[in-house]
Write an enzyme that holds these catalytic residues in place. Structure first.
Site, PDB file in Angstrom:
ATOM      1  N   HIS A  46       0.815  -1.222   0.000  1.00  0.00           N
ATOM      2  CA  HIS A  46       0.000   0.000   0.000  1.00  0.00           C
ATOM      3  C   HIS A  46       0.852   1.277   0.000  1.00  0.00           C
ATOM      4  O   HIS A  46       0.332   2.356  -0.252  1.00  0.00           O
ATOM      5  CB  HIS A  46      -1.047  -0.025   1.127  1.00  0.00           C
ATOM      6  CG  HIS A  46      -0.551   0.358   2.480  1.00  0.00           C
ATOM      7  ND1 HIS A  46      -0.262  -0.547   3.477  1.00  0.00           N
ATOM      8  CD2 HIS A  46      -0.306   1.575   3.008  1.00  0.00           C
ATOM      9  CE1 HIS A  46       0.133   0.104   4.551  1.00  0.00           C
ATOM     10  NE2 HIS A  46       0.111   1.389   4.304  1.00  0.00           N
ATOM     11  N   ASP A  96      -0.486  -7.450   1.480  1.00  0.00           N
ATOM     12  CA  ASP A  96       0.063  -6.091   1.542  1.00  0.00           C
ATOM     13  C   ASP A  96       1.595  -6.145   1.655  1.00  0.00           C
ATOM     14  O   ASP A  96       2.167  -5.709   2.653  1.00  0.00           O
ATOM     15  CB  ASP A  96      -0.556  -5.351   2.736  1.00  0.00           C
ATOM     16  CG  ASP A  96      -0.265  -3.861   2.706  1.00  0.00           C
ATOM     17  OD1 ASP A  96       0.211  -3.364   1.666  1.00  0.00           O
ATOM     18  OD2 ASP A  96      -0.516  -3.193   3.728  1.00  0.00           O
ATOM     19  N   GLY A 196       2.608   5.864   9.097  1.00  0.00           N
ATOM     20  CA  GLY A 196       4.000   6.176   8.788  1.00  0.00           C
ATOM     21  C   GLY A 196       4.949   5.032   9.113  1.00  0.00           C
ATOM     22  O   GLY A 196       6.079   4.995   8.639  1.00  0.00           O
ATOM     23  N   SER A 198       4.040   1.856   8.498  1.00  0.00           N
ATOM     24  CA  SER A 198       3.704   0.774   7.567  1.00  0.00           C
ATOM     25  C   SER A 198       4.866   0.397   6.679  1.00  0.00           C
ATOM     26  O   SER A 198       5.633   1.261   6.260  1.00  0.00           O
ATOM     27  CB  SER A 198       2.581   1.146   6.610  1.00  0.00           C
ATOM     28  OG  SER A 198       1.675   1.971   7.167  1.00  0.00           O
ATOM     29  N   GLY A 199       4.934  -0.873   6.369  1.00  0.00           N
ATOM     30  CA  GLY A 199       6.022  -1.377   5.543  1.00  0.00           C
ATOM     31  C   GLY A 199       7.226  -1.784   6.380  1.00  0.00           C
ATOM     32  O   GLY A 199       8.071  -2.542   5.930  1.00  0.00           O
TER      33      GLY A 199
HETATM   34  C1  4AZ Z   1      -1.192   3.272   8.854  1.00  0.00           C
HETATM   35  O1  4AZ Z   1      -2.012   4.154   8.639  1.00  0.00           O
HETATM   36  C2  4AZ Z   1      -1.352   2.385  10.025  1.00  0.00           C
HETATM   37  N1  4AZ Z   1      -2.165   0.434  14.553  1.00  0.00           N
HETATM   38  C3  4AZ Z   1      -0.392   1.424  10.315  1.00  0.00           C
HETATM   39  C4  4AZ Z   1      -0.549   0.597  11.397  1.00  0.00           C
HETATM   40  C5  4AZ Z   1      -1.657   0.718  12.196  1.00  0.00           C
HETATM   41  C6  4AZ Z   1      -2.619   1.660  11.940  1.00  0.00           C
HETATM   42  C7  4AZ Z   1      -2.458   2.505  10.845  1.00  0.00           C
HETATM   43  C8  4AZ Z   1      -1.812  -0.220  13.360  1.00  0.00           C
HETATM   44  O2  4AZ Z   1      -0.230   3.134   8.112  1.00  0.00           O
END
Ligand code: 4AZ
Length: 254
Positions: A46, A96, A196, A198-199
């Site tokens: 994503h 993902d 932020g 993520s990944g």
């Molecule tokens: C995001 O928006 C995100 N609490 C990543 C992880 C989590 C929530 C949102 C998990 O990238």
């Protein structure tokens, strides 16, 4: 990372970050990523939803600690190729995962040092036993601490799938996802990944103290809410795909 603590320089040498290249404003941080060998990083699919998979639009930073400061071991690299999982769905958040290839001769893209090193992948067929594994998430995403710009870490317990399905609904949590985070509300600060992060990596300490890349930070409802644990892509499910993409002899194209 919410409910976390600041890391020490070099503690998590596989932590990388993905930035959108921008001439006018300087680069813009998008996501975390994990170095899995000298040439490849694993991140979330994503992360490429907004700006596409043209590798030249991005930069990868390795050996970073403080996003606002120039660190001695920090390196800025240009990716050569972005491979998003073919079955990634932006509706269900299934699969993902994405791989980023760095520029360089086969097998030798970045040299390792105390601040840059690859995380171990799970052994094929390995499964965590009944014991809850000790796992850590790291990232430069949204936080509730007073350490802006520093890499943060938090310990999170892995949760049984049924517990996670009970919260999000059976059909939203697939076999290729795993959930982590404390679900008791007696803790003062709930450890969780956030926007932020993520990944980036969820690593668990296996036998002989080895840190194994077990999850890719993916999604969740809010951050640090004990009712809604963080959801991660289950790395063990993607070993054949990682093998196939990283060992592909076909010429890489954009
Ligand atoms: C995001 O928006 C995100 N609490 C990543 C992880 C989590 C929530 C949102 C998990 O990238």
């Amino acid at each position: 990372i919410v409910g976390g603590y600041k890391t020490l320089r070099g503690d998590w040498p596989w932590q990388a970050s993905l930035w959108l290249r921008s001439q006018s404003k300087g680069s813009q941080p998008l996501c975390g990523a994990t170095l899995i060998n000298s040439c490849w990083l694993l991140t979330a699919a994503h992360c490429f939803k907004r700006f596409g998979t043209d590798a030249t639009r991005y930069v990868v930073k390795l050996g970073d600690y403080h996003t606002e400061e120039q660190d001695d071991f920090e390196r800025v690299l240009t990716p050569e190729h972005v491979e998003v999982h073919r079955k990634y769905s932006s509706e269900s958040w299934e699969h993902d995962v994405a791989l980023i290839r760095l520029k360089g001769a086969e097998g030798k893209c970045v040299s390792f040092n105390p601040h840059t090193n690859a995380a171990c992948l799970p052994a094929p067929g390995s499964k965590w036993g009944k014991r809850p594994a000790s796992c850590v998430i790291t990232g430069w995403g949204m936080s509730d601490t007073e350490h802006p710009g520093m890499l943060l870490q938090a310990w999170v317990p892995l949760l049984p799938s049924w517990q996670c399905k009970k919260r999000y609904g059976e059909r939203f949590i697939s076999h290729s996802m795993l959930c982590a985070g404390s679900m008791t509300s007696d803790l003062r600060r709930h450890a969780d990944s956030c926007q932020g992060d993520s990944g980036g990596p969820l690593v668990c300490q296996g036998e002989a103290g080895r840190w194994v890349l077990t999850g890719v930070i993916s999604w969740g409802h809010g951050c640090g809410d004990p009712s809604y644990p963080g959801v991660y892509a289950r790395v063990s499910r993607y070993l054949p795909w990682i093998e196939q993409v990283t060992h592909s002899t076909a010429p890489l194209q954009h």
